[in-house]
Design an enzyme around this catalytic site. Sequence first.
Site, PDB file in Angstrom:
ATOM      1  CG  HIS A  78      -1.682  13.982  28.451  1.00  0.00           C
ATOM      2  ND1 HIS A  78      -1.740  12.939  27.569  1.00  0.00           N
ATOM      3  CD2 HIS A  78      -1.701  13.450  29.688  1.00  0.00           C
ATOM      4  CE1 HIS A  78      -1.809  11.814  28.251  1.00  0.00           C
ATOM      5  NE2 HIS A  78      -1.771  12.085  29.540  1.00  0.00           N
ATOM      6  CD  GLU A 118       1.765  12.914  28.784  1.00  0.00           C
ATOM      7  OE1 GLU A 118       1.507  11.698  28.678  1.00  0.00           O
ATOM      8  OE2 GLU A 118       1.556  13.569  29.839  1.00  0.00           O
TER       9      GLU A 118
END
Length: 313
Positions: A167, A271
Amino acid sequence: MASAKPPVEHCKGINGLDKVVLREARGSSAEVYLYGGQVTSWKNIHGEEMLFVSSKAIFKPPKAIRGGIPICFPQFGSHGTLEEHGFARNRVWSIDTNPPPFPANSASNTFIDLILKPSDEDFKIWPHSYEFRLRVALAPGGDLMLTSRIRNTSTDGKPFSFTFAYHTYFSISDISEVRVEGLETLDYLDNLKEKERFTEQGDAITFESEVDKIYLSTPTKIAILDHEKKRTFVLRKDGLPDAVVWNPWDRKAKALADFGDDEYKHMLCVEAAAIEKPITLKPGEEWKGRQELSTVPSSYCSGQLDPQKVLQG
Ligand code: TA6
């Protein structure tokens, strides 16, 4: 003469949390907290920070650190019954003193190996035996490589499935000046519209409001062009077919306690992920998911480098 700092240094970070600092001979560096197995800093050879960490980030379990590269495992987002983004990002990882060999060509000698195994508490919420090995490495030129190896170590013959994401919070000059290349015309699930499926239009993604999209089956290379900083981030990924693009914009930014009201202007999450098709591992099987981040010093409007060349190069 001041001793040169070691390439790998174990030390204390914010709130006394254990961290590891990686320093590459030419000047690039990275910081990894054992809490969350989370990279919280990546600096280029000029000492410029490439990753965003909120000024309001909370470095205190069980809250996940807002910024850097949190790891979403064994569940991405709310794609399952566990807490948002799973639990790996709010567990304390250990130093892996005996990692299985890495392919010879992994061109870095500045790295740290971390490992996460399930605690009895974890087993109650996710009853599976696994070993999650994470190598964080800096290449001579300053590229940042993250390699995850997840093995099903259960002896009860049970397979398990998971979803996953790095992330990554990129630090950018101005969100309204940034473009993302490499995701054009792809299908995506819109998290702002009950994960409904759409097809991306246009030639490049630009930002003028909240975005929360999961792009499916993307190319292995994505470029993030920051015109103002004349910098292009190149994200290369392997074993991670999807890519999430997220910016909370103003309203969601105000709603996040560990995020500054205006900080959405200076961050963008892109991500590398495996979401649409969960990864399933039978006992003894291992999955590998790799992300490599690098920067090229130019942007589209400089005319010096066409991002398509970056993506095709
Ligand atoms: O990756 C995008 C996303 O799933 C968004 O939906 C948003 O919730 C973001 O992650 C941050 O999640 P967090 O749990 O860290 O607040």
